[in-house]
Motif scaffolding. Structure first.
Motif, mmCIF file in Angstrom:
data_model
loop_
_atom_site.group_PDB
_atom_site.id
_atom_site.type_symbol
_atom_site.label_atom_id
_atom_site.label_comp_id
_atom_site.label_asym_id
_atom_site.label_seq_id
_atom_site.Cartn_x
_atom_site.Cartn_y
_atom_site.Cartn_z
ATOM 1 N N LEU A 68 -15.240 -18.394 45.783
ATOM 2 C CA LEU A 68 -16.207 -19.064 44.931
ATOM 3 C C LEU A 68 -17.332 -18.107 44.537
ATOM 4 O O LEU A 68 -17.758 -18.065 43.372
ATOM 5 C CB LEU A 68 -16.782 -20.289 45.651
ATOM 6 C CG LEU A 68 -17.896 -21.057 44.924
ATOM 7 C CD1 LEU A 68 -17.416 -21.545 43.554
ATOM 8 C CD2 LEU A 68 -18.386 -22.233 45.774
ATOM 9 N N ARG A 69 -17.801 -17.324 45.514
ATOM 10 C CA ARG A 69 -18.880 -16.376 45.225
ATOM 11 C C ARG A 69 -18.434 -15.369 44.168
ATOM 12 O O ARG A 69 -19.164 -15.083 43.206
ATOM 13 C CB ARG A 69 -19.295 -15.645 46.499
ATOM 14 C CG ARG A 69 -20.468 -14.681 46.283
ATOM 15 C CD ARG A 69 -20.728 -13.810 47.503
ATOM 16 N NE ARG A 69 -21.079 -14.595 48.669
ATOM 17 C CZ ARG A 69 -20.330 -14.661 49.776
ATOM 18 N NH1 ARG A 69 -19.170 -13.997 49.840
ATOM 19 N NH2 ARG A 69 -20.720 -15.385 50.806
ATOM 20 N N GLU A 70 -17.208 -14.843 44.311
ATOM 21 C CA GLU A 70 -16.710 -13.861 43.350
ATOM 22 C C GLU A 70 -16.574 -14.471 41.957
ATOM 23 O O GLU A 70 -16.875 -13.829 40.944
ATOM 24 C CB GLU A 70 -15.352 -13.315 43.813
ATOM 25 C CG GLU A 70 -14.819 -12.166 42.974
ATOM 26 C CD GLU A 70 -15.753 -10.961 42.970
ATOM 27 O OE1 GLU A 70 -15.812 -10.284 41.919
ATOM 28 O OE2 GLU A 70 -16.422 -10.713 43.994
ATOM 29 N N HIS A 71 -16.146 -15.728 41.904
ATOM 30 C CA HIS A 71 -16.027 -16.418 40.618
ATOM 31 C C HIS A 71 -17.394 -16.545 39.936
ATOM 32 O O HIS A 71 -17.522 -16.277 38.725
ATOM 33 C CB HIS A 71 -15.421 -17.804 40.830
ATOM 34 C CG HIS A 71 -15.533 -18.706 39.634
ATOM 35 N ND1 HIS A 71 -14.756 -18.555 38.501
ATOM 36 C CD2 HIS A 71 -16.358 -19.776 39.386
ATOM 37 C CE1 HIS A 71 -15.084 -19.478 37.614
ATOM 38 N NE2 HIS A 71 -16.038 -20.235 38.128
ATOM 39 N N LEU A 72 -18.413 -16.936 40.700
ATOM 40 C CA LEU A 72 -19.740 -17.117 40.118
ATOM 41 C C LEU A 72 -20.342 -15.787 39.682
ATOM 42 O O LEU A 72 -21.022 -15.701 38.644
ATOM 43 C CB LEU A 72 -20.660 -17.821 41.116
ATOM 44 C CG LEU A 72 -20.231 -19.246 41.503
ATOM 45 C CD1 LEU A 72 -21.153 -19.807 42.580
ATOM 46 C CD2 LEU A 72 -20.225 -20.167 40.287
ATOM 47 N N ILE A 73 -20.081 -14.732 40.455
ATOM 48 C CA ILE A 73 -20.570 -13.398 40.065
ATOM 49 C C ILE A 73 -19.888 -12.947 38.776
ATOM 50 O O ILE A 73 -20.525 -12.369 37.890
ATOM 51 C CB ILE A 73 -20.320 -12.389 41.205
ATOM 52 C CG1 ILE A 73 -21.219 -12.726 42.402
ATOM 53 C CG2 ILE A 73 -20.590 -10.962 40.727
ATOM 54 C CD1 ILE A 73 -20.930 -11.885 43.640
ATOM 55 N N THR A 74 -18.600 -13.240 38.646
ATOM 56 C CA THR A 74 -17.876 -12.891 37.413
ATOM 57 C C THR A 74 -18.462 -13.642 36.215
ATOM 58 O O THR A 74 -18.601 -13.077 35.129
ATOM 59 C CB THR A 74 -16.380 -13.220 37.565
ATOM 60 O OG1 THR A 74 -15.840 -12.473 38.661
ATOM 61 C CG2 THR A 74 -15.612 -12.869 36.298
ATOM 62 N N LEU A 75 -18.807 -14.925 36.435
ATOM 63 C CA LEU A 75 -19.461 -15.679 35.361
ATOM 64 C C LEU A 75 -20.760 -15.000 34.933
ATOM 65 O O LEU A 75 -21.060 -14.902 33.736
ATOM 66 C CB LEU A 75 -19.778 -17.107 35.820
ATOM 67 C CG LEU A 75 -18.623 -18.094 35.953
ATOM 68 C CD1 LEU A 75 -19.148 -19.423 36.487
ATOM 69 C CD2 LEU A 75 -17.940 -18.299 34.611
ATOM 70 N N TYR A 76 -21.498 -14.516 35.910
ATOM 71 C CA TYR A 76 -22.766 -13.853 35.617
ATOM 72 C C TYR A 76 -22.538 -12.608 34.757
ATOM 73 O O TYR A 76 -23.209 -12.396 33.746
ATOM 74 C CB TYR A 76 -23.487 -13.483 36.917
ATOM 75 C CG TYR A 76 -24.736 -12.666 36.702
ATOM 76 C CD1 TYR A 76 -25.945 -13.275 36.420
ATOM 77 C CD2 TYR A 76 -24.702 -11.271 36.783
ATOM 78 C CE1 TYR A 76 -27.093 -12.532 36.213
ATOM 79 C CE2 TYR A 76 -25.836 -10.515 36.582
ATOM 80 C CZ TYR A 76 -27.034 -11.143 36.292
ATOM 81 O OH TYR A 76 -28.163 -10.400 36.083
ATOM 82 N N HIS A 77 -21.564 -11.785 35.154
ATOM 83 C CA HIS A 77 -21.322 -10.540 34.431
ATOM 84 C C HIS A 77 -20.707 -10.781 33.055
ATOM 85 O O HIS A 77 -20.876 -9.956 32.145
ATOM 86 C CB HIS A 77 -20.421 -9.620 35.250
ATOM 87 C CG HIS A 77 -21.103 -9.018 36.443
ATOM 88 N ND1 HIS A 77 -22.257 -8.270 36.337
ATOM 89 C CD2 HIS A 77 -20.805 -9.060 37.773
ATOM 90 C CE1 HIS A 77 -22.638 -7.864 37.536
ATOM 91 N NE2 HIS A 77 -21.781 -8.333 38.439
ATOM 92 N N ASN A 78 -19.989 -11.884 32.907
ATOM 93 C CA ASN A 78 -19.324 -12.166 31.628
ATOM 94 C C ASN A 78 -20.176 -13.016 30.700
ATOM 95 O O ASN A 78 -19.728 -13.391 29.614
ATOM 96 C CB ASN A 78 -17.991 -12.881 31.866
ATOM 97 C CG ASN A 78 -16.969 -11.974 32.509
ATOM 98 O OD1 ASN A 78 -17.103 -10.749 32.488
ATOM 99 N ND2 ASN A 78 -15.935 -12.569 33.095
#
Length: 626
Positions: A158-168
């Protein structure tokens, strides 16, 4: 970037955020720690490897604290829906989702918590419940993660998904065109630094050293330093959690929750706005409601602008009548709840801040409101508004929260004429100029003994509701292109500039020597010179058009030079005492009261002065000049 949590009370939002970020519980109030539940907004942050920060708002899930939840989700672009596997979807889950939908949250991630307490079959069942509910409310293909915070299950994914949302995430290209706007949710003082206010920025950008307007206290303050996403920064912008250390002639006691920090001083707050309202529950005309906007919530009424029954799921045009003024901008979202604050009835999006007093329910006006509700950006709204007539750029800039540079950028893309604070579509320019010409033509037909009118009077006759600077600019344009003429301050059509015929010149040569400081009646001149009265009347009308004489009343003429002397006297009296009256004017002229009144009333009719009670005030001092 800020992500808001949503979900029913005790579904593990705070625990999940603690597992994701490693931060301590967001519960900061003694009562929150004692009761083990979030009451007010909490904030935690996840530092990233590139010195960026991902922020989270932990909103309260209990229905009693829904107003606090509403205060935390405005300006947020992504939400994390938290649903406990043992409970599944609850009433508050659905209400939180409805609120996220009504304020326009575009994307949602779902976290299933407490997955370690139930069977895999139960997790699958809850997942299906959520997908069905999300589909029903308009979100599709939302990512869902099963988690168990104590064991760390699903947390890294979940953390990695949210970080990816941030970068994208994509930067809003329009954000630089909009003014900075922040609703204050907390204010406190720090020893050695002074006053600090916090909130989530609605729009725009702020930099250290900027000067902002603080509502409530109604004064300017300066930004001494900034914390954005829990770390020092030189600037911050829309969608970020911001703490501003401000300085100025202001104290903590003058700042309240719900005050605004603005890039520019606001216009008057709105107590009536036009909006498009999406109905989740039945509504009736003039129903009392609770209205939630950012951290503010007030009561008001819903006035339907359209006839017919209101069905659930429909979008209707309404006028929101506010019991207390709110500081609003166009496109702001307002959550509408019942007067008992027990259920959410719908969500409104502001379309116009200053509703007209009349005609709101006319089919043509409603059609334009529908068009406005479908406009995707500021440029399209500007184009639509220009079709309505002249547009105040200061009012439009405030309504759309555009910076001066943003307004200029939009104007550069549009085909319009700008005069001072007013913009006018080029097609409307010709319409307005033709209206000036037509009115002046009608005036010539009705007043054969007058050369023309002053520019202020022409504006009042042709375009009384348009700004003076705009109308004067249109008149100057007509003069420059020879479509109007100006003779001694009088505007007239070029073809109206006449000359005496040979016969008329002979009669005028007999009439002119008779005029001195006193006026003459047509019949007296005709009798004295043994001339035909109609002939004398026609020649004096022509003489008036040529500017030689002036009729103060029908058939009673002064030399125009004498009228200019009277006008100079009125200008002097305006400068020395602010106005004139019949008694003062009579005494200065040494004439009878009746004649003094006739002259003053002539000046009123011509637009040189205007009457207020017994006083005559100077209105257009450019008239009756040599």
């Amino acid at each position: 970037m800020i992500i808001a949590t949503a979900g029913h009370v005790d579904h593990g939002k705070s625990t999940l955020l603690q597992a994701l970020t490693g931060a301590e519980s967001t519960d900061r109030l003694p009562e929150e720690k004692r009761r083990g539940m979030t009451i007010d907004l909490g904030y935690v942050y996840l530092p990233l490897s590139d010195e960026q920060v991902l922020g989270f708002i932990d909103v309260p899930g209990h229905e009693k604290f829904l107003a606090n939840m509403l205060a935390g989700v405005d300006g947020v672009q992504h939400a994390l829906l938290v649903v406990a596997c043992d409970d599944g979807i609850m009433a508050q889950t659905r209400e939180h989702l409805a609120i996220l939908r009504l304020i326009g949250i575009p994307a949602i991630t779902v976290a299933l918590t407490k997955a370690d307490r139930v069977t895999p079959e139960r997790v699958t069942s809850v997942r299906k419940q959520i997908l069905d509910e999300l589909d029903a409310q308009g979100w599709h293909d939302c990512p869902i993660f099963s988690t168990a915070a104590p064991e760390g299950t699903g947390i890294p994914e979940l953390r990695e998904h949210l970080i990816t949302l941030y970068h994208n995430r994509t930067e809003d290209a329009q954000s630089a065109l909009h003014r900075f706007r922040l609703a204050v949710d907390r204010a406190f003082t720090i020893k050695g630094s002074g006053l600090v206010v916090t909130g989530t920025a609605f729009s725009g950008q702020v930099k250290v050293g900027d000067t902002l307007w603080m509502t409530g206290a109604n004064r300017l303050v300066r930004v001494r330093s900034i914390h954005a996403q829990n770390q020092p920064a030189e600037q911050a912008g829309a969608g970020e959690r911001i703490a501003l250390n401000i300085t100025g002639d202001i104290s903590k006691q003058e700042v309240s929750r719900g005050d605004w920090l603005l890039q520019q001083e606001p216009l008057d707050n709105s107590d009536r706005v036009l909006a498009i309202l999406h109905c989740d529950k039945p509504l009736r005309h003039w129903q009392s409601v609770h209205l939630h906007h950012s951290v503010n919530h007030i009561t008001g009424r819903v006035s339907m602008l359209q006839d017919g029954a209101v069905s659930i799921g429909s979008d209707i045009l309404v006028e929101l009548v506010l019991d207390e003024p709110l500081l609003l901008a166009e496109n702001d979202r307002i959550i509408v709840r019942d007067i008992s604050a027990r259920e959410t009835l719908g969500g409104a999006r502001v379309l116009r801040l200053q509703p007209p007093r009349r005609g709101k329910r006319q089919a043509e006006y409603l059609h334009k409101l529908h068009q406005l509700s479908e406009m995707p950006d500021d440029a399209q709204v500007l184009k639509l508004r220009l079709t309505e007539g002249s547009l105040s750029l200061s009012e439009f800039g405030w309504a759309r929260q555009l910076t001066d540079g943003g307004i200029q950028s939009l104007l550069a893309q549009s085909d319009c004429t700008v005069v001072g604070d007013t913009a006018l579509e080029r097609e409307k320019v010709e319409d307005f100029q033709q209206q000036l010409i037509d009115i002046l033509h009608d005036f010539h037909q009705q007043h054969l003994d007058q050369l023309g009118v002053g520019r202020a009077r022409l504006r009042r006759m042709a375009l009384p509701t348009e700004p003076e600077a705009l109308v004067f600019a249109l008149i100057d344009n007509l003069l420059a292109h020879g479509r109007l003429s100006n003779s001694r301050g009088w505007l007239h059509l070029p073809e109206f500039s006449l000359a005496f015929s040979a016969d008329e010149q002979v009669v005028w040569q007999q009439l002119e020597p008779k005029f001195g400081d006193e006026p003459f009646w047509v019949r007296d001149l005709a009798e004295e010179l043994a001339l035909d009265e109609q002939q004398v009347r026609a020649v004096l009308r022509k003489a008036a058009q040529l500017g030689h004489v002036t009729a103060v009343v029908r058939d009673r003429y002064y030399l125009s030079s004498r009228i200019r002397q009277f006008a100079d006297l009125i200008r002097t009296m305006h400068a020395t005492q602010g106005s004139t009256c019949a008694a003062d004017f009579r005494d200065r002229l040494g004439v009878g009261r009746k004649l003094a009144i006739q002259v003053l009333e002539f000046f009123d009719r011509s637009g040189f002065t205007r009457r207020r009670g017994n006083e005559h005030l100077l209105r257009d001092q450019g008239l009756f000049m040599d």
